[in-house]
Motif scaffolding. Sequence first.
Motif, PDB file in Angstrom:
ATOM      1  N   THR B  29       0.819  -1.204   0.000  1.00 42.59           N
ATOM      2  CA  THR B  29       0.000   0.000   0.000  1.00 42.59           C
ATOM      3  C   THR B  29       0.857   1.260   0.000  1.00 42.59           C
ATOM      4  N   TYR B  30       2.117   1.132   0.437  1.00 38.95           N
ATOM      5  CA  TYR B  30       3.017   2.287   0.456  1.00 38.95           C
ATOM      6  C   TYR B  30       3.804   2.426  -0.848  1.00 38.95           C
ATOM      7  N   SER B  32       2.517   3.377  -3.648  1.00 36.29           N
ATOM      8  CA  SER B  32       2.009   4.450  -4.507  1.00 36.29           C
ATOM      9  C   SER B  32       1.280   5.494  -3.679  1.00 36.29           C
ATOM     10  N   ASP B  33       1.037   6.637  -4.309  1.00 36.69           N
ATOM     11  CA  ASP B  33       0.195   7.658  -3.695  1.00 36.69           C
ATOM     12  C   ASP B  33      -1.169   7.604  -4.388  1.00 36.69           C
ATOM     13  N   ALA B  34      -1.827   8.724  -4.608  1.00 29.19           N
ATOM     14  CA  ALA B  34      -3.153   8.675  -5.216  1.00 29.19           C
ATOM     15  C   ALA B  34      -3.087   8.643  -6.742  1.00 29.19           C
ATOM     16  N   PRO B  36      -1.901   5.796  -8.736  1.00 30.37           N
ATOM     17  CA  PRO B  36      -1.305   4.461  -8.614  1.00 30.37           C
ATOM     18  C   PRO B  36      -0.756   3.904  -9.921  1.00 30.37           C
ATOM     19  N   GLY B  74      -0.484  10.168   1.583  1.00 32.32           N
ATOM     20  CA  GLY B  74      -0.452   9.440   0.305  1.00 32.32           C
ATOM     21  C   GLY B  74      -1.611   9.829  -0.599  1.00 32.32           C
TER      22      GLY B  74
END
Lengths: 422, 806
Positions: B29-30, B32-34, B36, B74
């Motif tokens: 989950t870490y 990528s940010d918004a 993806p 994120g």
Amino acid sequence: MSDTALRDTPLAREAAGLDACVHCGFCLTSCPTYLALEDENDSPRGRLVLMRALLDGDIAPSDPQLGTHLDRCLGCRACETACPSGVPYGHLLEATRATMAPSRPLPFAARAILFVFARPRLLSIAMMLSRVFRATGIPALIGRMSTSAAFPFAMLASTARAPRRIATHAPRGDESLASVATLTGCVMEGLLAPVNRATEQVLDAQGYRRVAARGQRCCGALHAHAGDPETARALARENIAAFIASGADYFVTNSAGCGAMIKSYGHLLHDDAEWRERAEQVAGSARDVSELLAAAGPLPAHHAPIRVTYDAPCHLLHAQRVGAAPLSAMRAMDGLELVPLPGSDQCCGSAGIFNLVEPDVATRVLQPKLAAIKSTGASVVTTGNPGCLMQIGAGLLRDRSTVVARHPVELMADAYDRSGTT
Amino acid sequence: MSVPAAVAGALRAIVGDRHVVEGATSLLTYESDALPGYRKRPAFAVFPGTRDELIAVVRTLAQHGVPYVPRGAGTGLSGGALADGVVLLGLQRLKRIVRIDPEARLAVVEPGVVNAWLTTAAAPHGLHYAPDPSSQTACTIGGNVAENAGGPHCLKYGATLNHILAATVALPSGELVTLHRPSRASEGYDLIGAFVGSEGCFGVAVDITVKLTPNPEAVRTLLADFTSVDDAARTTSAIVASGILPAACELMDRATINAVEASIYAAGYPADAAAVLLVEVDGDAASVAEEAARVEELCRSRGARGVRVAVDPVDRARLWQGRKKAFGAMGRMAPHLAVQDAVVPRTKLADILRSIAEIGLRHRVQVCNVFHAGDGNLHPNIPYNGRDQDEHDRVFAAMREIMQMCIESGGTITGEHGVGLDKLPYMEHLFTADTLDAMCRMRTAFDPDRRANPGKVVPVHSCREWHGTPAYAQHTAHDGVEAASANRKYLAPTASSTLMALERRIADAVHESRATGSALYIAGAGTHFGNPPRDAQRIDVSESNNVIEYVPDDLTITVGAGMTLQQLEAITAEHNQWCPLLPWGSDAATIGGTLASAARGPASATLGSPRDLTLGLSFVDGRGATARAGGRVVKNVAGFDLTRAMIGSWGSLGAITAVSLRLRARPAANEVWMFADGSAIPDALRAWVRGPLAPAALVHLNDANAGAAGLDGGACTVVWLIGGAAHVAASREALHAMAPAEALSPDVWRRLRAQGPFDSGGLPIALSPAMSTLNARVRAAFDPDNIFASPMPIRSASALPEFAHV
């Protein structure tokens, strides 16, 4: 998608729901476990990423990290009312748990509970024994002990109430609004029977005609949430048959979790050609008791003057999207000073049997709720779900608070009693 | 890149086992940010929970020489918080609001505080935190600072930069510095200005002091419904050009409306509209009524089918929720979403939108537009299925064309999302090689080892001094950017030959000075710097005083730095506009000098100071290189902010040669009033000055100053009321209710400014040793040989100063 991608699993059938997630993160601050644990793996976005990896075959169903973070989800579905793209998180969670279930058995306590709830005779014996034990006063004593193992005792003790007489039918006006069949429920009838009596009384007072739906069972929510959709489907079929046979217009519940489950029977039995249509019919006629009360424009009455606050059950607010009805029903009662509860849209940590299998997380989530209740200065906190009543009730008991947790219909029934409306 | 195994152990000892996240599954989950579409696997992630833990973590990373990437919630949209094999430093646990000071209207927060939480906490005091990015319910203040985040309401209230007063920053070396807004030369450069928008490359904020804004007395929200996107775009331009400064002005096209209306945030937008404009005006009750009526009339006369006005706060919130959640709502259209953030001159919006539609058609992709129309800040979003390679390629080909077109129009590549990874390929299309190199040198001043957020913002190969370093070898391998030839997009095609000639002349002088060791002295009108050193050679920039570009309807102007304030006023007055720099002192001062000295005036707090009103500038530095920083559009976060570093640098970093400024419509009403000392009701005066009808400026004159200004009644207070007719009338009425005020000629104001300053500017702030070092490093980055003679007491040491070992 790699060669190891999971095909023909419950999760694969929900894959379109995963596609809707754009990773925007708007769900993060709605999630009680993210706020409490501060790791994005314990957030809706993080769990959806894990689900995607599971579906694509990047991680195994038995992956321990996957299990940890999925187990910690309360299933409160607060993320659904924050999600702009409509990710069906609740369905995805159930599908993921069902996909993981074969390779990852549930803890013993959870399995025992599910086993009992699916068997009516066993369930009624268990409930009777619980009531006898409650009557000894021992759970109330143990429940106040500081060890976290005492929490379930406090939950049981918090359900104690004076009995209510069975309502006698006294409709207002000449015309009946509609016919209703009530879901008896497992915990409600077993431990909180007075709430069921109050429900019947307030429905009668509005002029709803009650009919019995014989042969009904547990709604199946606990099984669906825990990754056992087959048992949930079996229970759903029995309830569908019982309700249709009753001929009632509405299938009414006073338990938010059960109501949310019944409203999604259509989805649960979507792949069952024989039952799908009936499932959708029943789902469409399911109502929370507060919806029917608000729709009737509840008969006004006078309650003894007290300050009351309201905590929205997640499965009423987020899953059923019923927000205003309980408040507007209570507002018809004179004397109730309704004050808003800060963070009432946040989960209390009960979440079905979550508080029994993940007690530490449940307690972390409960603490801010108790503080918020205290800040309102209310003497009663109302909420429309047995799990929430017991979770908050237990927390209040352990804090030696004088505040009590009640179902909104209990206060309404009290007001009707006081006004001589029945 | 591998992180030594001992590092995770050392960090665990600081933050506890649970808060170091390792292992492939938990790091997913870490990755990528918004946005993806970009994924990078960090070595591991660490989450400090307190200020002390954060500082200890940064120091441990420094001791081990380990690169790291800071991350807030994120929710970024540029791939900026991705850690490629390095340590991810998560800040979401640092979510304490340290204090709110309602009297001073400020708050001190930890970096992980969620934007909307701050506004909730400030609400009981009638205050709010003005920058409102659409992700405000989830994004953090620390992340907002890193990106210089905007949002709908920054049209009127300014972006994050305008709301950050100070920050305690843990530099990558582990040293702590307090960055603040300097108010005099001895306080060094505007390094908080440089830090805001530095995308995590200059260090991590430990705490942030933000400005809180009073809630407006009245708000009106209008939704105008158009049958053509063209009409909606032209109406935007008409509203802003009319002199109304709406709090927000947002445009949504039909595809966006449909996505929103299908979501839980359905706002009741008309489904058959080609576009809607969501316009909000706020302020005092009288002017809001006046402006709302005017906006409605402008919409109707330009083709709006209907204008709906929000009936109550619930309705207003619903209209806004739909807009703010629009990006997320597009998730329902396709599995993936490409998001862009270009800014174009407002007057070109209609043409650009038409071209975007044409590009979309040609590449067979659906472009959904939802954007800050008032700022010209476009967000063309394309939902697509990334698993279809052909579709993926078409989407990115379309996006490249759109971005190129926005750059060609004189715009920029990002107005609020930041460069991150996503916009790296466009940096060389936007900035000259020398400008990118200047940005790299700025970064090195803060982060000598280049460990903070490596590989972001500026393409690594653009940094000449990085050539041959290991970091260079690693990042050029995969940033996918080919060296492009330098270009001059910053300047209009008509860029004056005078300017170019001046820049060549300064560069020659710089080279000569470096060779001979003599000092240079940059002079405009000679009104600000006092007497130059006798042996310094004078560089006169006053000849560069022409208009380079002026599009009145864009409310922007680019001029030679030698233009005087008087000239600027005369030129803009022809179009009923002005640039409210209005510093203390004579209007014979040059714009270059005004910026170099960050000159403020009595109305700067309300109308803006040089750092608020400058969009971009060109300068020749102490190595003879010319950089063109910032841009010509009103919103721009591309690259590191050299503009803010130059403003208030007192000629010590380089010679400012050209400047792009933000303009405003001249206020309809302009009145100056005075009242004698002791004649006003104190409480009422205080409430007036802090309330919605506050004057633009208030100056207290003692006997002598009053006499010098030709006011013979002795010590007095002079107030300046400007704005719309309704606003000034209401303000005047409030003034009369508390003081026997006497009207003065509006010209008095200019006389007063020329005689001032009449305010002390507060006590000087002494620089800490770490701040002195940081300032010296900044000077060394641009003027390594101290060739510029300047009142700025900062000097670069003969060897590049090193930070003390922590």
